[in-house]
Motif scaffolding. Structure first.
Motif, PDB file in Angstrom:
ATOM      1  N   ALA A  36      39.791 100.563 129.768  1.00  0.00           N
ATOM      2  CA  ALA A  36      38.862  99.539 130.214  1.00  0.00           C
ATOM      3  C   ALA A  36      37.425 100.055 130.173  1.00  0.00           C
ATOM      4  O   ALA A  36      36.491  99.321 129.889  1.00  0.00           O
ATOM      5  CB  ALA A  36      39.225  99.075 131.618  1.00  0.00           C
ATOM      6  N   TRP A  37      37.176 101.303 130.506  1.00  0.00           N
ATOM      7  CA  TRP A  37      35.833 101.869 130.543  1.00  0.00           C
ATOM      8  C   TRP A  37      35.303 102.234 129.171  1.00  0.00           C
ATOM      9  O   TRP A  37      34.183 101.933 128.834  1.00  0.00           O
ATOM     10  CB  TRP A  37      35.836 103.128 131.429  1.00  0.00           C
ATOM     11  CG  TRP A  37      35.663 102.800 132.899  1.00  0.00           C
ATOM     12  CD1 TRP A  37      35.527 101.571 133.441  1.00  0.00           C
ATOM     13  CD2 TRP A  37      35.617 103.735 133.966  1.00  0.00           C
ATOM     14  NE1 TRP A  37      35.407 101.642 134.791  1.00  0.00           N
ATOM     15  CE2 TRP A  37      35.465 102.989 135.159  1.00  0.00           C
ATOM     16  CE3 TRP A  37      35.693 105.134 134.062  1.00  0.00           C
ATOM     17  CZ2 TRP A  37      35.385 103.574 136.412  1.00  0.00           C
ATOM     18  CZ3 TRP A  37      35.605 105.693 135.304  1.00  0.00           C
ATOM     19  CH2 TRP A  37      35.456 104.944 136.477  1.00  0.00           C
ATOM     20  N   THR A  38      36.122 102.934 128.413  1.00  0.00           N
ATOM     21  CA  THR A  38      35.578 103.526 127.192  1.00  0.00           C
ATOM     22  C   THR A  38      36.092 102.864 125.930  1.00  0.00           C
ATOM     23  O   THR A  38      35.681 103.214 124.824  1.00  0.00           O
ATOM     24  CB  THR A  38      35.931 105.018 127.102  1.00  0.00           C
ATOM     25  OG1 THR A  38      37.364 105.124 127.013  1.00  0.00           O
ATOM     26  CG2 THR A  38      35.453 105.797 128.304  1.00  0.00           C
ATOM     27  N   GLY A  39      37.034 101.959 126.050  1.00  0.00           N
ATOM     28  CA  GLY A  39      37.630 101.386 124.843  1.00  0.00           C
ATOM     29  C   GLY A  39      38.718 102.317 124.336  1.00  0.00           C
ATOM     30  O   GLY A  39      39.001 103.366 124.917  1.00  0.00           O
ATOM     31  N   TRP A  40      39.377 101.948 123.316  1.00  0.00           N
ATOM     32  CA  TRP A  40      40.547 102.680 122.787  1.00  0.00           C
ATOM     33  C   TRP A  40      40.073 103.790 121.860  1.00  0.00           C
ATOM     34  O   TRP A  40      39.870 103.587 120.687  1.00  0.00           O
ATOM     35  CB  TRP A  40      41.450 101.700 122.053  1.00  0.00           C
ATOM     36  CG  TRP A  40      42.801 102.277 121.748  1.00  0.00           C
ATOM     37  CD1 TRP A  40      43.338 102.441 120.505  1.00  0.00           C
ATOM     38  CD2 TRP A  40      43.769 102.745 122.670  1.00  0.00           C
ATOM     39  NE1 TRP A  40      44.568 102.969 120.603  1.00  0.00           N
ATOM     40  CE2 TRP A  40      44.872 103.176 121.949  1.00  0.00           C
ATOM     41  CE3 TRP A  40      43.798 102.832 124.074  1.00  0.00           C
ATOM     42  CZ2 TRP A  40      46.006 103.683 122.527  1.00  0.00           C
ATOM     43  CZ3 TRP A  40      44.922 103.337 124.631  1.00  0.00           C
ATOM     44  CH2 TRP A  40      46.019 103.760 123.874  1.00  0.00           C
ATOM     45  N   THR A  41      39.913 104.991 122.382  1.00  0.00           N
ATOM     46  CA  THR A  41      39.447 106.093 121.541  1.00  0.00           C
ATOM     47  C   THR A  41      40.640 106.854 120.991  1.00  0.00           C
ATOM     48  O   THR A  41      41.751 106.738 121.507  1.00  0.00           O
ATOM     49  CB  THR A  41      38.589 107.086 122.347  1.00  0.00           C
ATOM     50  OG1 THR A  41      39.450 107.692 123.324  1.00  0.00           O
ATOM     51  CG2 THR A  41      37.420 106.403 123.020  1.00  0.00           C
ATOM     52  N   GLY A  42      40.376 107.656 119.961  1.00  0.00           N
ATOM     53  CA  GLY A  42      41.432 108.483 119.371  1.00  0.00           C
ATOM     54  C   GLY A  42      42.020 109.447 120.383  1.00  0.00           C
ATOM     55  O   GLY A  42      43.232 109.639 120.451  1.00  0.00           O
ATOM     56  N   ALA A  43      41.142 110.051 121.199  1.00  0.00           N
ATOM     57  CA  ALA A  43      41.604 111.054 122.172  1.00  0.00           C
ATOM     58  C   ALA A  43      42.547 110.422 123.186  1.00  0.00           C
ATOM     59  O   ALA A  43      43.592 110.969 123.529  1.00  0.00           O
ATOM     60  CB  ALA A  43      40.413 111.687 122.879  1.00  0.00           C
ATOM     61  N   LEU A  44      42.169 109.267 123.672  1.00  0.00           N
ATOM     62  CA  LEU A  44      42.994 108.581 124.685  1.00  0.00           C
ATOM     63  C   LEU A  44      44.352 108.234 124.090  1.00  0.00           C
ATOM     64  O   LEU A  44      45.405 108.467 124.702  1.00  0.00           O
ATOM     65  CB  LEU A  44      42.273 107.317 125.157  1.00  0.00           C
ATOM     66  CG  LEU A  44      42.986 106.547 126.271  1.00  0.00           C
ATOM     67  CD1 LEU A  44      43.223 107.421 127.490  1.00  0.00           C
ATOM     68  CD2 LEU A  44      42.168 105.310 126.635  1.00  0.00           C
TER      69      LEU A  44
END
Lengths: 352, 252
Positions: A36-44
């Motif tokens: 929700a905060w950072t969007g769907w990043t590769g790391a996540l």
């Protein structure tokens, strides 16, 4: 893991799969918040997929632990690999560059699965291998302890059996009845009384030191049986005949003490004495492929005539001593003969 | 005073030499005594005692077919009994209070003379009821010992099996199956009777129809449904443990 290894559970680390599920929920909540905060990043995405792969293996081991039954280690390892692989696949849709079409592209699949799979296996397999080794050592220690316990139990049994044999050696009943017979013969038939005393002397001389040695020889045991049979034959007024058939080449074979005597006493007491017409006791020895076989054969009343079962010590005593001396390599068999009477046979392994 | 008829006696002793000796000693010590019969085992002894009704019976305790104690129980109160026995009979200890007379083999003349004196006195009265002493003597001589061997049927043959060799017993329609490492045979004794006579530490009932020798158990397994099986060391058969008998294994 198996019921025969008490006090050791190689899967104890996986006992609490429920907590693992709970942590998965917490992790999902954290991942959701991060998303929700950072969007769907590769790391996540990668973190979530690593977690999935790890928990897949963990849940598989937890399932095995819950079953709590005997399992094989190859199956356990295969289950971990399978579960981790499945969890890695399940995590694929979470990859940032996932499109359904890519599932058929092998190189993409390998690239996206390698990391979660390697991580999951790396977390579980080395630990599992260590536990296997530990478990094997533990099992070995238990086996050794059990073997030790069996050995000392056997030694105790031998000691007890020998004590009983010692006590039973020159049975007071036998001695006093023989003396009563001698007393009667002295007046009636002095020569026979003299003969009887010779046999008694021989019998006592042979039987008293017998228990001190662990092994006797067949010749010596046959001699002991001969003096006993001679005495009983006079006492039973020639209702008892006997034959001893021990080949010269077997005479010096080692044979445990006091066993042949027990079989001979049984043959007289349960076979010949109850029979009105008396009978014959035959002792025969022969070399068989599996060892030295010594038989005591009588043509008395047979097994069916006496009681159906009993508490007599003699026979079980011989069985126990044979087992203690030779394990499963010796045998004692007592059975009825087709022509009447009983055959008892001891087989001991050959000395050389 | 009218002369008393000659007292009668029966000698029951399985071995001929002591019997002859006893006969001769009695002839010396008590010439009037008339030995009406001699018997060599319990059954023929009982026949002689009931048919001839002697006043005195000399009975060996250890006899083929029926023990001297059982024999005496049959004629207790009807005939004066003197036991003749070798030294170590446990039963003798029960007689030591003097109510029942006995002489030890080899027989000592003075001791037999004393027994004869007592018998002569006792002949004037009714024979004593020996049952209390006999039951005590019987209890002393066959102290309950656990079953050590079994006579089993194996095809046409009978075979003796020591109970330590038995892996397990299983009740069958008509028989009880006896399973050992060498094979199977059967006995007629029902499981319940067997259980009462086996060493309870060694033989555990694990099912309504099964008793296992715990020395031969390799392991006990339990599955998720609570079913319990006994696995044996030297036999492939798995033996189910029924719910009622599982407690003993769980306590281990």
């Amino acid at each position: 893991m198996t019921p025969d290894t008490p006090g050791f559970d190689p899967l104890s680390d996986y006992a609490d799969g429920r907590r693992m599920l709970w942590w998965t929920l917490v992790a999902a909540a954290l991942a959701g918040t991060a998303w929700a905060w950072t969007g769907w990043t590769g790391a996540l995405s990668l973190t979530v997929r690593l977690w999935l792969a790890y928990s897949g293996g963990h849940m598989a081991l937890w399932a095995f632990h819950r079953r709590g039954r005997a399992l094989s280690w190859p199956r356990l390892v295969a289950a971990v690999i399978g579960a981790t692989l499945m969890a890695s696949f399940a995590g694929l849709p979470l990859a940032p560059d996932f499109v359904v079409d890519r599932l058929s592209a092998l190189s993409w699949l390998v690239r996206r699965i390698a990391l979660p799979l390697g991580f999951g296996l790396g977390m579980h397999l080395p630990a599992l291998v260590l536990r296997v080794r530990e478990w094997r050592q533990h099992r070995q220690r238990i086996a050794m302890a059990q073997a030790e316990a069996t050995r000392s139990a056997l030694q105790r049994q031998v000691a007890q059996a020998e004590l009983r044999t010692l006590q039973a050696q020159v049975e007071p009943h036998f001695l006093y009845n023989t003396l009563a017979a001698v007393q009667s013969l002295v007046r009636r038939d002095a020569a026979r009384a003299d003969e009887m005393l010779d046999h008694l002397h021989e019998h006592l001389r042979q039987s008293l030191p017998a228990m001190r040695s662990e092994q006797s020889t067949l010749a010596r045991e046959a001699q002991l049986a001969r003096s006993y049979l001679s005495i009983m034959s006079i006492r039973m007024d020639d209702r008892l005949a006997f034959r001893i058939d021990v080949p010269d080449e077997l005479a010096h074979e080692p044979f445990p003490p006091m066993m042949l005597s027990t079989l001979v006493e049984n043959a007289i007491r349960h076979g010949i004495e109850p029979s009105a017409r008396g009978g014959t006791v035959t002792i025969a020895a022969q070399q068989l492929p599996q060892g030295l076989a010594v038989s005591v054969i009588d043509d008395g009343v047979g097994l069916g005539a006496s009681t159906t079962s009993g508490g007599g010590l003699g026979l079980s005593n011989v069985r126990e001593r044979l087992r203690a001396l030779f394990g499963e390599h010796a045998s004692l068999r007592v059975e009825s003969r087709e022509t009447g009477g009983v055959q008892a046979c001891i087989v001991v392994p050959a000395a050389h | 005073m009218a002369a008393m008829p000659a007292p009668t006696a029966v000698l029951i002793e399985d071995e001929p030499l002591p019997r002859a000796e006893l006969r001769q000693m009695l002839a010396t010590l008590w010439p009037e005594l008339h030995v009406v019969a001699e018997a060599v085992d319990g059954a023929s002894g009982l026949r002689a005692l009931t048919e001839l009704r002697p006043q005195v019976a000399f009975i060996d305790i250890r006899l083929p077919t029926m023990s001297g104690l059982d024999l005496a129980a049959h004629v207790s109160g009807r005939c004066h009994v003197v036991f003749v026995t070798a030294f170590d009979d446990a039963a003798v200890r029960a007689f030591d209070e003097g109510a029942v007379d006995y002489v030890l083999k080899p027989i000592a003349m003075p001791r037999l003379a004393k027994a004869v004196e007592r018998l002569k006195l006792r002949l004037h009265g009714a024979p004593a009821d020996l049952s209390p002493w006999l039951s005590r003597a019987a209890a002393a001589s066959d102290a309950p010992s656990p079953l050590r061997w079994l006579q089993t049927g194996h095809g046409q043959q009978l075979r003796l099996v020591t109970v330590t060799d038995v892996l397990y017993f299983q009740s069958d329609a008509k028989y009880t199956r006896v399973v050992t490492q060498e094979g199977e045979s059967h006995i007629r004794m029902p499981l319940k009777e067997l259980l009462a006579r086996l060493d309870a530490e060694q033989f555990w009932q694990i099912h309504r129809g099964c008793i296992v020798n715990i020395a031969h158990i390799a392991s006990v397994s339990r599955d998720i449904m609570g079913r319990m099986d006994v696995l044996l060391k030297a036999h492939p058969q798995r033996l189910p443990v029924s719910q009622a008998f599982q407690g003993r294994f769980k306590a281990m």
